[in-house]
Design a protein around this motif. Structure first.
Motif, short mmCIF file in Angstrom:
data_model
loop_
_atom_site.label_atom_id
_atom_site.label_comp_id
_atom_site.label_asym_id
_atom_site.label_seq_id
_atom_site.Cartn_x
_atom_site.Cartn_y
_atom_site.Cartn_z
N ARG A 96 -32.35 49.69 73.17
CA ARG A 96 -31.85 50.02 74.49
C ARG A 96 -32.97 50.01 75.52
O ARG A 96 -32.75 49.80 76.71
CB ARG A 96 -31.18 51.40 74.45
CG ARG A 96 -30.00 51.52 75.39
CD ARG A 96 -29.55 52.96 75.56
NE ARG A 96 -29.26 53.62 74.30
CZ ARG A 96 -28.06 53.66 73.73
NH1 ARG A 96 -27.04 53.09 74.31
NH2 ARG A 96 -27.88 54.29 72.58
N SER A 147 -31.16 46.57 68.01
CA SER A 147 -30.54 47.80 67.53
C SER A 147 -29.09 47.82 68.00
O SER A 147 -28.70 47.05 68.89
CB SER A 147 -31.25 49.01 68.12
OG SER A 147 -30.94 49.08 69.51
N ALA A 160 -28.79 48.34 71.79
CA ALA A 160 -28.88 47.16 72.66
C ALA A 160 -27.58 46.37 72.62
O ALA A 160 -27.14 45.83 73.64
CB ALA A 160 -30.05 46.30 72.22
N ILE A 214 -29.29 44.94 63.66
CA ILE A 214 -29.95 45.26 62.40
C ILE A 214 -29.65 46.71 62.06
O ILE A 214 -29.68 47.58 62.94
CB ILE A 214 -31.46 45.01 62.52
CG1 ILE A 214 -31.71 43.50 62.59
CG2 ILE A 214 -32.23 45.62 61.35
CD1 ILE A 214 -33.08 43.11 63.03
N THR A 245 -24.82 49.02 59.79
CA THR A 245 -23.62 48.27 60.17
C THR A 245 -23.94 46.79 60.31
O THR A 245 -23.09 45.94 60.13
CB THR A 245 -23.09 48.77 61.54
OG1 THR A 245 -22.93 50.18 61.45
CG2 THR A 245 -21.78 48.13 61.89
N GLY A 280 -38.81 49.23 72.00
CA GLY A 280 -37.82 50.06 72.70
C GLY A 280 -36.67 50.47 71.80
O GLY A 280 -35.53 50.53 72.23
N ILE A 281 -36.99 50.74 70.54
CA ILE A 281 -35.99 51.21 69.57
C ILE A 281 -36.42 52.61 69.12
O ILE A 281 -37.57 52.80 68.74
CB ILE A 281 -35.93 50.26 68.35
CG1 ILE A 281 -35.40 48.88 68.78
CG2 ILE A 281 -35.08 50.85 67.22
CD1 ILE A 281 -35.37 47.85 67.66
N GLY A 292 -35.34 54.45 66.52
CA GLY A 292 -35.52 54.61 65.08
C GLY A 292 -34.51 55.55 64.45
O GLY A 292 -34.84 56.34 63.57
N ALA A 293 -33.24 55.44 64.88
CA ALA A 293 -32.16 56.22 64.25
C ALA A 293 -32.04 55.83 62.78
O ALA A 293 -32.35 54.69 62.42
CB ALA A 293 -30.84 55.95 64.97
N HIS A 346 -30.48 52.65 61.90
CA HIS A 346 -31.31 51.47 62.16
C HIS A 346 -32.35 51.32 61.05
O HIS A 346 -32.53 50.23 60.50
CB HIS A 346 -31.99 51.55 63.53
CG HIS A 346 -32.69 50.28 63.90
ND1 HIS A 346 -32.01 49.18 64.36
CD2 HIS A 346 -34.00 49.93 63.83
CE1 HIS A 346 -32.87 48.19 64.56
NE2 HIS A 346 -34.09 48.61 64.26
N ILE A 354 -43.32 49.62 69.25
CA ILE A 354 -43.76 49.70 70.64
C ILE A 354 -42.72 50.53 71.37
O ILE A 354 -41.55 50.15 71.44
CB ILE A 354 -43.86 48.29 71.27
CG1 ILE A 354 -44.86 47.44 70.48
CG2 ILE A 354 -44.25 48.39 72.75
CD1 ILE A 354 -44.80 45.97 70.79
N ALA A 393 -40.89 59.23 69.34
CA ALA A 393 -39.79 58.45 68.78
C ALA A 393 -39.91 58.33 67.26
O ALA A 393 -41.01 58.12 66.74
CB ALA A 393 -39.76 57.06 69.41
N ASP A 399 -45.14 50.99 77.68
CA ASP A 399 -43.97 50.30 78.21
C ASP A 399 -43.91 48.90 77.61
O ASP A 399 -44.86 48.13 77.72
CB ASP A 399 -44.09 50.22 79.75
CG ASP A 399 -42.80 49.75 80.37
OD1 ASP A 399 -42.19 48.79 79.85
OD2 ASP A 399 -42.40 50.34 81.40
N TYR A 440 -13.55 55.89 60.49
CA TYR A 440 -12.88 54.79 61.21
C TYR A 440 -11.55 54.49 60.54
O TYR A 440 -10.56 54.19 61.21
CB TYR A 440 -13.75 53.53 61.22
CG TYR A 440 -15.11 53.72 61.86
CD1 TYR A 440 -15.22 54.08 63.20
CD2 TYR A 440 -16.29 53.56 61.13
CE1 TYR A 440 -16.46 54.26 63.80
CE2 TYR A 440 -17.53 53.74 61.72
CZ TYR A 440 -17.62 54.09 63.05
OH TYR A 440 -18.85 54.27 63.64
#
Ligand SMILES: Cc1cc2nc3c(=O)[nH]c(=O)nc-3n(C[C@H](O)[C@H](O)[C@H](O)COP(=O)(O)OP(=O)(O)OC[C@H]3O[C@@H](n4cnc5c(N)ncnc54)[C@H](O)[C@@H]3O)c2cc1C
Lengths: 325, 256
Positions: free
Chosen positions: A211, A236, A239, A251, A254, A267-268, A270-271, A274, A287, A293, A306, B39
């Motif tokens: 995101r 992710s 995104a 990725i 799911t 900009g991920i 790391g859930a 994921h 990064i 994070a 950034d 779901y």
């Protein structure tokens, strides 16, 4: 004791998938000197048959039928059952791909056999083959064996190294005209989303955006870095949900499960869902502008910053050093 | 329409995993309905609201699984069935599918829904195995479902491609994320759920002999991945960090 092991070759967009070569390598361990028979379903597969011989299969059976040119659960299960009936294998290896996940449990149910899914490595201990697979989204691993009967496994792509390609290898390629009928599910249409180029599950390097990439345009610097590295671009769910990119790039639990040599997460956060799809990567670079994070907890190298500053610099630096070498 | 959902009680997604006595430690864990099964429940409830009929949620588990069944009832399912398999020492996907098949052979069903994978063992086997044992078609990882009489139109996710499929009832489907947004149980829903029927069946009630459903696979070891050395967070001028990273990837990690 040596065993005869069957491997299903998987063709996608006219090409054999690497996981089929990896399956032959796994089969070789299980076979312990026994014969490795590769199976291909559909018409016009004999060239692919040769390739499977070059990668270590001893013999190839082509299960031919017009209804097998496209994958269907019923069609493939029927065909495989006929090949199994003819060959009477003691082992069976498929890729843990969409196809393998869909048909293997069904086949196992019909054969009343065990099935070990999503294997990432295997080892021989005496006579027994022990299979390792991730559980709890990769937070733990288990080692499993099949108690008796058919040794049936699906292997995660990009984890078991294939045997070396040897174009001088040859072997028998025979055709089995199988009986396929009464398909209960009919594919009306396939909307191809997966971008052409490197298959994410087979990619050696992946540049992934989350995101934090903030827009469709935000993926451009990632694509430029990927181009320099010959890498694939992934994403992710964040995104994808934000519509910055297509779901085919997703990725994770799911989406696609990947095991590249190098994974660059931009900009991920790391859930866990994921991480389930990429934490097995050999080297992970994160990064992210947030030093807290969770992606940093699985990263080998991290830059806090950034991504719109870092990624273009990285692209330039790689250009410099890769041109020089 | 007779709608059934097969569901599994799993560890909460965020749960930390530890090992005790060679197995995953279960004591202090929080449990949830496997997210992909949610779901399936949501889809079944929506289908019932459109087409009429009844939603029955079924699990093979232990007494503890009652909690997750009640949650499904609170979401809007009509009935729950707990098949108590506590007595089984060794079970695997062969076992679970065999038990479910025995149960379903006595039921009238049009559609069975499940999640495409459980987030604990992650095999995705039980749904397709059950479909085979019941000799009905299956469609896995679905993201859209439309029913018209006995005709069914489905979209499924195939590694990012969308496959449009036509089939018919009776059918088993497994849900992929994207199928819907599962509702949270409402307070009135939770109150109503307490009075909804929850039936517990022992293996004996289903005439299941333990030997016939004995696991075909055996777990010989469970372990946590070797703790990764803390990653190197680079510091200094950004330009230097980038140079250092590239050099580390080439000389230390040797991936470029
Ligand atoms: C059942 C289920 C299945 C799921 N499956 C998946 C799956 O397969 N794959 C998946 O990815 N997720 C999946 N999810 C979703 C997952 O829980 C997370 O919501 C998702 O991964 C978040 O995506 P993200 O990291 O891109 O977004 P966020 O969590 O919003 O993170 C964005 C990150 O970008 C950073 N950032 C922002 N701007 C910048 C910048 N300019 N430079 C650098 N860094 C920046 C932020 O610090 C933040 O860390 C699933 C969820 C559920 C419930």
């Amino acid at each position: 004791m040596s065993k005869k092991v069957l491997v299903l070759g998987e063709v996608r967009d006219g090409e054999l998938r690497n996981v089929s070569y990896e399956a032959i390598a796994a089969a070789k361990e299980i076979a312990a000197g026994g014969e490795i028979v590769a199976v291909l379903c559909g018409e016009g597969m004999s060239n692919h048959g040769q390739t499977l011989l070059h990668y270590g299969a001893d013999r190839v059976v082509l299960a031919e039928h017009a209804l097998l040119n496209e994958y269907s659960t019923d069609g493939y299960v029927q065909a495989l059952l006929q090949v199994i009936d003819q060959e009477k294998p003691e082992g069976l290896v498929l890729g843990h791909t969409a196809l393998g996940k869909d048909m293997s449990p069904r086949l196992a149910a019909r054969l009343e056999s065990g099935l070990i899914s999503d294997v990432t490595s295997l080892e021989k201990v005496g006579e027994e083959v022990i299979f390792t697979r991730p559980i709890y989204s990769g937070k733990a691993f288990e080692k499993k064996v099949i108690q008796d009967g058919l040794i049936f496994v699906t292997i995660r792509p990009n984890n078991i190294p294939p045997l070396e390609l040897d174009e001088s290898r040859s072997g028998d390629v025979s055709t089995l005209s199988v009986d396929v009928k009464d398909l209960r599910t009919i594919i009306k249409d396939v909307v191809r989303k997966a971008s052409t180029g490197v298959d994410l599950s087979e990619a050696k390097i992946i540049v992934a955006g989350g995101r934090g990439v903030k827009s469709t345009d935000g993926f451009k610097p990632l694509q430029e870095l990927a181009d320099v590295l010959g890498a694939a671009v992934g994403a992710s769910r964040g995104a994808c949900d934000a519509d910055y990119c297509d779901y085919s790039l997703q990725i994770g639990q799911t989406g696609k499960v990947v095991t590249p040599d190098l994974y660059i997460a931009c900009g991920i956060s790391g859930a866990i869902q994921h991480l389930a799809g990429m934490s097995n990567s050999k080297v992970i670079v994160a990064i992210n502008k947030d030093p807290e994070a969770s992606i940093f907890s699985v990263a080998d190298y991290g830059i806090v910053g950034d991504l719109f500053d870092v990624v273009p610099l990285l692209t330039e630096e790689f250009k410099n050093v890769l041109v020089k070498s | 329409m007779n709608l059934f959902v097969i569901l599994k009680r799993t560890f909460d997604t965020e749960e930390k995993i530890s090992i005790a006595n060679g197995a995953i430690a279960h004591d202090s864990a929080e449990y949830i309905i496997n997210p992909y099964d949610e779901y399936a429940i949501e889809e079944a409830i929506t289908l019932r609201d459109t087409h009429g009929g009844e939603v029955t949620v079924v699990t093979v588990g232990t007494e503890e699984s009652e909690k997750e069944l009640r949650t499904a009832l609170a979401m809007g399912a009509d009935k729950a069935v707990l098949i108590d398999a506590e007595e089984l020492d060794h079970s695997d996907q062969f076992t679970t599918a065999a038990i479910l098949a025995t149960y379903f052979k006595e039921q009238e069903f049009d559609l069975i829904l499940g999640g495409n994978v459980a987030i604990d063992n992650g095999t995705g086997q039980v749904g397709p195995r059950l479909a085979e044992l019941l000799d009905i078609p299956q469609v896995t990882t679905i993201t859209k479902l439309e029913i018209n009489g006995t005709d069914v139109k489905i979209e499924r996710d195939v590694e990012g491609d969308v496959e449009k499929i036509e089939t018919s009832l009776p059918l088993l489907v497994t849900a992929q994320q994207g199928l819907n947004e599962p509702r949270y149980p409402s307070l009135p829903g939770i109150m109503k759920a307490k009075k909804k029927p929850l039936e517990t069946l022992e293996l004996d009630d289903l005439d299941i002999d333990e030997d016939d459903v004995e696991a075909k696979t055996k777990t010989i070891e469970v372990y946590l991945p070797a703790k990764k050395e803390a990653g190197k967070i680079l510091s200094g001028e950004l330009n230097d960090q980038v140079k250092e990273l590239v050099s580390l990837l080439r000389s230390e990690a040797k991936v470029i």
